[in-house]
Enzyme design. Structure first.
Site, PDB file in Angstrom:
ATOM      1  N   MET A   1       0.673   5.470  -0.331  1.00  0.00           N
ATOM      2  CA  MET A   1      -0.186   6.649  -0.361  1.00  0.00           C
ATOM      3  C   MET A   1       0.070   7.461  -1.625  1.00  0.00           C
ATOM      4  SD  MET A   1      -0.053   7.713   3.685  1.00  0.00           S
ATOM      5  CE  MET A   1      -1.234   9.065   3.530  1.00  0.00           C
TER       6      MET A   1
ATOM      7  N   PRO B   1       0.848  -1.194   0.000  1.00  0.00           N
ATOM      8  CA  PRO B   1       0.000   0.000   0.000  1.00  0.00           C
ATOM      9  C   PRO B   1       0.880   1.239   0.000  1.00  0.00           C
ATOM     10  CG  PRO B   1       0.046  -0.994   2.185  1.00  0.00           C
ATOM     11  CD  PRO B   1       0.799  -1.920   1.280  1.00  0.00           C
TER      12      PRO B   1
ATOM     13  N   GLY C   1      10.447  -3.874   2.450  1.00  0.00           N
ATOM     14  CA  GLY C   1      11.482  -2.877   2.664  1.00  0.00           C
ATOM     15  C   GLY C   1      12.684  -3.096   1.766  1.00  0.00           C
ATOM     16  N   GLY C   2      12.866  -2.224   0.795  1.00  0.00           N
ATOM     17  CA  GLY C   2      14.052  -2.284  -0.049  1.00  0.00           C
ATOM     18  C   GLY C   2      14.123  -3.470  -0.986  1.00  0.00           C
TER      19      GLY C   2
ATOM     20  N   CYS D   1       3.400   3.225   8.850  1.00  0.00           N
ATOM     21  CA  CYS D   1       3.639   4.458   8.113  1.00  0.00           C
ATOM     22  C   CYS D   1       4.165   5.550   9.040  1.00  0.00           C
ATOM     23  CB  CYS D   1       2.359   4.917   7.434  1.00  0.00           C
ATOM     24  SG  CYS D   1       2.596   6.403   6.432  1.00  0.00           S
TER      25      CYS D   1
END
Length: 338
Positions: free
Chosen positions: A22, A20, A215-216, A103
């Site tokens: 934004m 997800p 992540g990454g 987040c």
């Protein structure tokens, strides 16, 4: 404890998911990503519980049948609000409801939810219990390994244990801390060091939990991560290099890719693009999610330039389609990578 419904099909889809994000993973982005992969699990942007309760739900939660499997991510920190939002979202037919505990944006912190909730795991447990009680589909959590000065070696296993006790059996872990003071949201996605080994150890410590790593993650890393984890969630790389991440993703499920090369995908996207334009969408709303389709391939720069520079001039659906066709012609005629 309320029963958290479990769908083997969605767990299978979670072998690879698109995070997800934004302002990025809206319905047009999801429609494009679904074209590339029939199987990967897609996520909405985060929608706050108050927005679901008080806002225009059809606009915030509307989706298309073709998007499935797709999960809704909700942000909030009040159990009663989250329960109400979950109940109101149920008729929209998402395959999963995910609570955002990761987040680090200023907007999220000011509402006392997102990554800051890593500091209050008991509250998170109350939230997910309330959501499970109202949800016809599985409630999951996306978290960080810790925030600020927390020790992830202590915080993360405690957090996962509390989630399990609250009825959650599927968690996605972003393998970075979040620094809530001193780093921007962008910096929080890049500066805190990744700790994949810690997340791998959590899978060994919690074999009963379905754990995904985030992540990454770059193209080419998914298979290696699946050797340790139940699932892999890819964020920015899936957005900026969609073909490299999703173009052959269905091989993870033993299926052939829908398309042999990205130009075929671009051609196949045209009818959906035409339908959205006919509904009132502007060409930029759609093609901004497709700018990276030809990343590293012949015509990539021309594709981006035509779509970016001409989008504001295309006022009608016909002009939008003409612009799209012109961009695709540039790719077809290109001979050098760009």
């Amino acid at each position: 404890m309320p029963q958290n419904p479990i769908s083997p099909a969605i767990r299978d889809a979670a072998r690879l998911s698109v995070a997800p994000m934004m302002d990025w993973t809206d319905r047009y982005c999801r429609g494009f990503h679904r074209l590339l992969s029939r199987r990967a699990l897609l996520f909405t942007e985060m929608v706050t519980a108050p927005a679901i309760i008080h806002g225009p739900r059809d606009r915030l939660l509307g989706k298309e049948t073709a998007e499935h499997p797709v999960a809704l991510q909700i942000g909030g920190s009040d159990p009663a609000e989250l329960a109400r939002a979950t109940a109101l979202a149920a008729p929209f037919g998402y395959d999963e409801i995910n609570l955002n505990v990761g987040c680090p944006s200023d907007r999220v912190q000011s509402g006392c939810f997102g990554a800051v909730l890593m500091k209050t795991p008991d509250l998170v447990a109350d939230c997910v219990r309330a959501m499970i009680a109202e949800s016809p589909v599985e409630v999951t959590v996306k978290c960080r390994i810790g925030v600020d000065d927390q020790d992830p070696e202590q915080v993360l296993p405690d957090f996962l244990s509390r989630m399990r006790d609250a009825g959650v059996s599927r968690v996605t872990v972003h393998a970075r801390k979040a620094w809530l003071q001193g780093l921007s949201p962008k910096d929080n996605r890049e500066i805190p060091p990744l700790d994949y080994p810690l997340v791998h150890r959590m899978k060994r410590a919690f074999p009963d939990l379905h754990l995904s790593i985030n992540g990454g993650i770059q193209p080419g890393m998914v298979a290696d991560q699946l050797a340790h984890m139940d699932g892999v969630m890819v964020g920015r790389a899936a957005y900026h290099q969609p073909w490299d991440v999703l173009g052959d993703a269905d091989a993870l499920w033993g299926q052939t890719a829908p398309f042999a090369e990205p130009a075929q995908a671009a051609e196949a996207m045209r009818p959906q693009l035409a339908a959205w334009l006919a509904e009132g969408a502007r060409i930029h709303q759609i093609t901004r999610h497709m700018l990276g389709l030809f990343h590293g391939r012949a015509g990539a720069r021309l594709w981006r330039r035509v779509l970016s520079e001409g989008a504001h001039k295309a006022q009608s659906p016909a002009e939008g389609l003409a612009l799209y066709d012109a961009a695709l012609d540039q790719v077809r005629n290109a001979v050098e990578p760009a």
